[in-house]
Design a protein around this motif. Structure first.
Motif, PDB file in Angstrom:
ATOM      1  N   ILE A 155      -4.743  15.577   5.585  1.00 53.69           N
ATOM      2  CA  ILE A 155      -3.550  14.755   5.370  1.00 53.69           C
ATOM      3  C   ILE A 155      -3.845  13.302   5.746  1.00 53.69           C
ATOM      4  CG2 ILE A 155      -1.115  14.452   5.950  1.00 53.69           C
ATOM      5  CD1 ILE A 155      -1.745  17.089   4.520  1.00 53.69           C
ATOM      6  N   PRO A 156      -3.485  12.344   4.899  1.00 53.83           N
ATOM      7  CA  PRO A 156      -3.668  10.925   5.239  1.00 53.83           C
ATOM      8  C   PRO A 156      -2.957  10.569   6.545  1.00 53.83           C
ATOM      9  CG  PRO A 156      -3.124  11.171   2.919  1.00 53.83           C
ATOM     10  CD  PRO A 156      -2.942  12.518   3.542  1.00 53.83           C
ATOM     11  N   GLN A 157      -3.627   9.791   7.369  1.00 57.22           N
ATOM     12  CA  GLN A 157      -3.095   9.448   8.686  1.00 57.22           C
ATOM     13  C   GLN A 157      -1.725   8.771   8.638  1.00 57.22           C
ATOM     14  OE1 GLN A 157      -4.442  10.638  11.341  1.00 57.22           O
ATOM     15  NE2 GLN A 157      -3.012   9.705  12.796  1.00 57.22           N
ATOM     16  N   PRO A 158      -1.467   7.858   7.681  1.00 61.74           N
ATOM     17  CA  PRO A 158      -0.127   7.238   7.639  1.00 61.74           C
ATOM     18  C   PRO A 158       0.998   8.260   7.511  1.00 61.74           C
ATOM     19  CG  PRO A 158      -1.641   5.995   6.269  1.00 61.74           C
ATOM     20  CD  PRO A 158      -2.364   7.244   6.682  1.00 61.74           C
TER      21      PRO A 158
ATOM     22  N   LEU B  93       2.360  14.219  17.121  1.00 54.97           N
ATOM     23  CA  LEU B  93       1.313  13.973  16.125  1.00 54.97           C
ATOM     24  C   LEU B  93       0.648  15.284  15.701  1.00 54.97           C
ATOM     25  CD1 LEU B  93      -0.391  10.712  17.452  1.00 54.97           C
ATOM     26  CD2 LEU B  93       0.630  11.001  15.190  1.00 54.97           C
ATOM     27  N   LYS B  94       0.360  16.134  16.683  1.00 55.74           N
ATOM     28  CA  LYS B  94      -0.276  17.424  16.376  1.00 55.74           C
ATOM     29  C   LYS B  94       0.656  18.303  15.550  1.00 55.74           C
ATOM     30  CE  LYS B  94      -2.501  21.483  18.396  1.00 55.74           C
ATOM     31  NZ  LYS B  94      -1.797  22.380  17.439  1.00 55.74           N
ATOM     32  N   ASP B  95       1.924  18.367  15.976  1.00 52.68           N
ATOM     33  CA  ASP B  95       2.906  19.172  15.237  1.00 52.68           C
ATOM     34  C   ASP B  95       3.071  18.655  13.808  1.00 52.68           C
ATOM     35  OD1 ASP B  95       3.301  20.734  17.436  1.00 52.68           O
ATOM     36  OD2 ASP B  95       5.182  19.800  18.046  1.00 52.68           O
ATOM     37  N   ALA B  96       3.111  17.326  13.675  1.00 54.14           N
ATOM     38  CA  ALA B  96       3.267  16.717  12.354  1.00 54.14           C
ATOM     39  C   ALA B  96       2.076  17.053  11.465  1.00 54.14           C
ATOM     40  CB  ALA B  96       3.418  15.204  12.487  1.00 54.14           C
ATOM     41  N   LYS B  97       0.885  16.954  12.022  1.00 54.63           N
ATOM     42  CA  LYS B  97      -0.340  17.262  11.268  1.00 54.63           C
ATOM     43  C   LYS B  97      -0.334  18.719  10.810  1.00 54.63           C
ATOM     44  CE  LYS B  97      -5.411  17.158  11.759  1.00 54.63           C
ATOM     45  NZ  LYS B  97      -5.685  18.603  11.674  1.00 54.63           N
ATOM     46  N   ASP B  98      -0.021  19.627  11.732  1.00 47.97           N
ATOM     47  CA  ASP B  98       0.001  21.059  11.399  1.00 47.97           C
ATOM     48  C   ASP B  98       1.038  21.359  10.320  1.00 47.97           C
ATOM     49  OD1 ASP B  98      -1.956  21.458  13.280  1.00 47.97           O
ATOM     50  OD2 ASP B  98      -0.606  22.224  14.827  1.00 47.97           O
ATOM     51  N   ALA B  99       2.222  20.763  10.472  1.00 52.93           N
ATOM     52  CA  ALA B  99       3.305  21.020   9.514  1.00 52.93           C
ATOM     53  C   ALA B  99       2.958  20.493   8.125  1.00 52.93           C
ATOM     54  CB  ALA B  99       4.602  20.385  10.010  1.00 52.93           C
ATOM     55  N   LEU B 100       2.392  19.295   8.068  1.00 47.95           N
ATOM     56  CA  LEU B 100       2.040  18.702   6.778  1.00 47.95           C
ATOM     57  C   LEU B 100       0.892  19.455   6.109  1.00 47.95           C
ATOM     58  CD1 LEU B 100       2.318  14.917   7.700  1.00 47.95           C
ATOM     59  CD2 LEU B 100       3.764  16.152   6.081  1.00 47.95           C
ATOM     60  N   GLU B 101      -0.052  19.918   6.903  1.00 45.98           N
ATOM     61  CA  GLU B 101      -1.157  20.708   6.346  1.00 45.98           C
ATOM     62  C   GLU B 101      -0.640  22.016   5.752  1.00 45.98           C
ATOM     63  OE1 GLU B 101      -4.931  19.275   9.148  1.00 45.98           O
ATOM     64  OE2 GLU B 101      -3.870  21.136   9.593  1.00 45.98           O
ATOM     65  N   SER B 102       0.233  22.683   6.490  1.00 44.19           N
ATOM     66  CA  SER B 102       0.809  23.938   5.998  1.00 44.19           C
ATOM     67  C   SER B 102       1.613  23.704   4.727  1.00 44.19           C
ATOM     68  CB  SER B 102       1.709  24.568   7.073  1.00 44.19           C
ATOM     69  OG  SER B 102       0.963  24.891   8.221  1.00 44.19           O
ATOM     70  N   ASP B 103       2.403  22.636   4.745  1.00 46.33           N
ATOM     71  CA  ASP B 103       3.234  22.295   3.596  1.00 46.33           C
ATOM     72  C   ASP B 103       2.374  22.014   2.362  1.00 46.33           C
ATOM     73  OD1 ASP B 103       6.162  21.405   2.844  1.00 46.33           O
ATOM     74  OD2 ASP B 103       4.830  19.883   2.011  1.00 46.33           O
ATOM     75  N   ALA B 104       1.306  21.240   2.560  1.00 45.84           N
ATOM     76  CA  ALA B 104       0.420  20.894   1.443  1.00 45.84           C
ATOM     77  C   ALA B 104      -0.285  22.132   0.899  1.00 45.84           C
ATOM     78  CB  ALA B 104      -0.611  19.860   1.897  1.00 45.84           C
TER      79      ALA B 104
ATOM     80  N   GLU C 145       0.858  -1.187   0.000  1.00 43.99           N
ATOM     81  CA  GLU C 145       0.000   0.000   0.000  1.00 43.99           C
ATOM     82  C   GLU C 145       0.892   1.234   0.000  1.00 43.99           C
ATOM     83  OE1 GLU C 145      -2.848   0.210   3.106  1.00 43.99           O
ATOM     84  OE2 GLU C 145      -3.975  -1.547   2.433  1.00 43.99           O
ATOM     85  N   VAL C 146       0.615   2.123  -0.915  1.00 47.12           N
ATOM     86  CA  VAL C 146       1.403   3.344  -1.043  1.00 47.12           C
ATOM     87  C   VAL C 146       0.500   4.536  -0.737  1.00 47.12           C
ATOM     88  CG1 VAL C 146       2.754   4.768  -2.608  1.00 47.12           C
ATOM     89  CG2 VAL C 146       2.887   2.284  -2.784  1.00 47.12           C
ATOM     90  N   THR C 147       0.943   5.365   0.190  1.00 50.26           N
ATOM     91  CA  THR C 147       0.168   6.550   0.554  1.00 50.26           C
ATOM     92  C   THR C 147       0.679   7.757  -0.212  1.00 50.26           C
ATOM     93  OG1 THR C 147      -0.161   5.681   2.789  1.00 50.26           O
ATOM     94  CG2 THR C 147      -0.606   8.009   2.461  1.00 50.26           C
ATOM     95  N   ILE C 148      -0.231   8.446  -0.869  1.00 46.77           N
ATOM     96  CA  ILE C 148       0.131   9.649  -1.622  1.00 46.77           C
ATOM     97  C   ILE C 148      -0.706  10.821  -1.119  1.00 46.77           C
ATOM     98  CG2 ILE C 148       0.791   8.371  -3.691  1.00 46.77           C
ATOM     99  CD1 ILE C 148      -1.944   9.200  -4.887  1.00 46.77           C
ATOM    100  N   MET C 149      -0.268  12.002  -1.461  1.00 48.74           N
ATOM    101  CA  MET C 149      -1.027  13.190  -1.087  1.00 48.74           C
ATOM    102  C   MET C 149      -2.189  13.351  -2.066  1.00 48.74           C
ATOM    103  SD  MET C 149      -0.893  15.434   1.348  1.00 48.74           S
ATOM    104  CE  MET C 149       0.791  15.756   1.862  1.00 48.74           C
ATOM    105  N   PRO C 150      -3.413  13.435  -1.561  1.00 48.87           N
ATOM    106  CA  PRO C 150      -4.549  13.632  -2.471  1.00 48.87           C
ATOM    107  C   PRO C 150      -4.485  15.008  -3.125  1.00 48.87           C
ATOM    108  CG  PRO C 150      -5.239  13.839  -0.183  1.00 48.87           C
ATOM    109  CD  PRO C 150      -3.820  13.364  -0.156  1.00 48.87           C
TER     110      PRO C 150
END
Length: 339
Positions: free
Chosen positions: A214-217, A260-271, A108-113
């Motif tokens: 952002i996908p949870q994985p 987890l929260k920091d990762a979510k925030d950072a990935l959302e901003s990045d996306a 299974e490969v997770t990609i950014m939607p």
């Protein structure tokens, strides 16, 4: 050989096939390597027949062979499909080793939607008037007195002149001038804090308007990377993680939740910033990259110079610079040029 199945907007399943001939060839090489130094009574070192050792080692060697070959097949498929990973591939089906057939497995490969940029005109920030009260200035004066030793002990004009000289504040000759200067400093500090708050709120609104999820994985992988970085830092400082956690009066569960929260925030901003840069056609010129590299060189004079010609590193710097430009453009669009 492989086949691709797009399960949903952020998950792809790749069904991979390793030819039996390729697997057996690699297996035999690993078997030979594993048995070359084996010692068995009645045989010289390295002369033990592999047939004698293989039965007990076979399951382990089969999996070791698979672990060696699988990533090569996965990476080839990912490159051909031009898939941009945001988390490591996850095995969803392992192959059957004890057959004469080719080995089939699934990952299974997770990609950014794909996201759609929201209406940035809907970003609304309520701006506050900056005001510094007399009590704020008096409190700052008292803190300065507490934290700095002076010959003059009583707060007054003489003390103000002495403390101003110590703090390298120019043109201060009395207490009122010092208070005025402190008020200006506090005003600028508060303005800076509010500016940062406005920018954060604008970004959060834009992320929500663009429905960035952002996908949870990916979040879990990024959080795990932060945990690894923390552990490495503790190790370098000679501190045991458990000791640090106890001294900080924290629990690992709390820290993992924070990661987890920091990762979510950072990935959302990045996306979002990547999306914004694409939609606004923001580009980075070579001159801008060169300027960025010069700044890095000056700030890190002892770094290995070869990194500055590394293609992957240069691509990373280009992405960072593009997102920084996107953020500035976004702030200008939503909050105005003064921000």
């Amino acid at each position: 050989m492989y086949t691709r199945e797009d399960v949903n907007e952020n998950t792809i399943v790749l069904t991979m096939t390793i030819p039996r001939e390729a697997f057996d060839k690699s297996y035999k090489a690993i078997l030979k390597d594993q048995t070359k130094d084996s010692k068995v009574k009645g045989f010289r070192k390295g002369k033990v027949p592999s047939e004698l050792l293989e039965p007990s080692m076979k399951p382990m060697l089969q999996f070791k062979t698979f672990e060696k070959l699988a990533p090569m097949y996965i990476n080839t498929a990912i490159q051909k499909e031009k898939i941009e990973l945001i988390a490591p591939p996850k095995y969803s089906k392992l192959p059957k080793f004890d057959t004469k057939d080719d080995l089939e497995f699934k990952v299974e490969v997770t990609i950014m939607p794909e996201f759609k940029l929201g209406n940035m005109k809907k970003v609304k920030i309520e701006k506050k008037e900056v005001s510094i009260e007399k009590k704020d200035v008096d409190q700052a004066i008292q803190e300065i007195k507490t934290n700095n030793k002076t010959k003059v002990k009583k707060i007054g004009d003489s003390w103000a002149k002495e403390i101003a000289k110590k703090l390298k504040l120019k043109d201060i000759t009395n207490l009122e001038e010092l208070k005025k200067e402190i008020k200006n400093i506090l005003t600028k500090q508060k303005e800076q804090m509010l500016r940062h708050t406005y920018q954060e709120n604008a970004l959060k609104q834009a992320i929500n308007l663009s429905d960035i999820k952002i996908p949870q994985p990916a979040i879990e992988f990024e959080a795990k990377e932060r945990e690894k970085a923390f552990e490495q830092e503790m190790q370098q400082r000679g501190i045991k993680v458990n000791d640090f956690v106890k001294q900080s009066n924290l629990k690992m569960e709390q820290m993992r939740e924070a990661w987890l929260k920091d990762a979510k925030d950072a990935l959302e901003s990045d996306a979002f910033l990547t999306l914004y840069a694409n939609k606004r056609n923001i580009k980075v010129e070579k001159e801008e990259i060169d300027k960025k590299i010069e700044i890095i060189k000056k700030s890190r004079p002892n770094v290995d110079q070869s990194i500055f010609s590394n293609d992957q590193w240069l691509e990373y710097i280009k992405k960072v610079e593009r997102k920084e430009k996107a953020f500035k453009e976004f702030i200008k669009e939503t909050l105005g040029k003064e921000f």
